[in-house]
Design a protein around this motif. Structure first.
Motif: not given
Length: 224
Positions: A156-179
């Motif tokens: 999973f690649s984290i991109g500009p959607t991360y900075y949108k208000n209420n983006a889902k990825i903001q809540k899921v980020l810490k759950e994505i395995p670092l590897d």
């Protein structure tokens, strides 16, 4: 110290390793950076005329040592020019061509279509791992992330959607395995190193640690 920009439509900085994904692949001339060739779902309204050109471009560049794979390719439910059912048909044709040419690395554009993308990839794999997959600019739920992880073993690649208000990825980020994580700039104007700083802050890591992890992931991704 190098940083990896996993997916960008722009040339970047001296100390950044970029994977360039030209939007208009027909005009692309390889430079000194890694690159992908993709048939973007936003261009599916001209699919029949573009598909042959896409095939020829892949064949032209596939032996280039800097060519990595296909990207971006995929589906987008928010685009109304081409019905999703037709997009699925087109995407399946792209996948079958890539499979036949043994192009194994895919950077996937998936907007509100994670289930459909997963089904297509499962069908084409048919029990054997055919592609190394990354969902670019991922913005999904925890359940979608876990389902994609377990069924198609993707990054999973984290991109500009991360900075949108209420983006889902903001809540899921810490759950994505670092590897299984990459960072990208896509078409955004931010500096990728600033993006690493923001994401590493949220993860409770040093920026250097996250950058090193993404480089390790890249080496694994290339050699799966």
């Amino acid at each position: 110290m190098n940083y990896l920009d996993f997916h960008t439509h722009k040339r970047n900085y001296d100390d950044v390793i970029c994977i360039n994904s030209p939007l208009n692949f027909e005009d692309y001339l390889p430079q000194k950076e890694f690159f992908n060739i993709g048939l973007h779902p936003w261009r599916y309204s001209n699919f029949e005329s573009l598909f042959k050109s896409f095939q020829n471009t892949i064949l032209k560049h596939k032996e280039n040592k800097l060519f990595l794979g296909a990207g971006e390719v995929g589906l987008d439910r928010t685009r109304e020019e081409v019905h999703l059912s037709k997009q699925i048909e087109y995407f399946e044709r792209v996948l079958n061509f890539l499979k036949a040419q043994e192009v194994t690395m895919l950077t996937i554009h998936s907007v509100k279509t994670h289930h459909e993308v997963m089904k297509l990839l499962q069908n084409i794999n048919r029990g054997n791992k055919t592609f190394n997959i990354c969902i670019h600019d991922f913005n999904g739920t925890y359940e979608e992330m876990m389902s994609l992880s377990s069924k198609v073993d993707c990054f999973f690649s984290i991109g500009p959607t991360y900075y949108k208000n209420n983006a889902k990825i903001q809540k899921v980020l810490k759950e994505i395995p670092l590897d299984r994580m990459f960072l990208e700039s896509d078409e955004a104007n931010y500096c990728i190193k600033d993006h690493y700083q923001e994401v590493s802050n949220q993860l409770g890591l040093e920026k250097k640690e996250l950058a090193m992890q993404c480089m390790t992931n890249f080496e694994i991704f290339k050699n799966l």
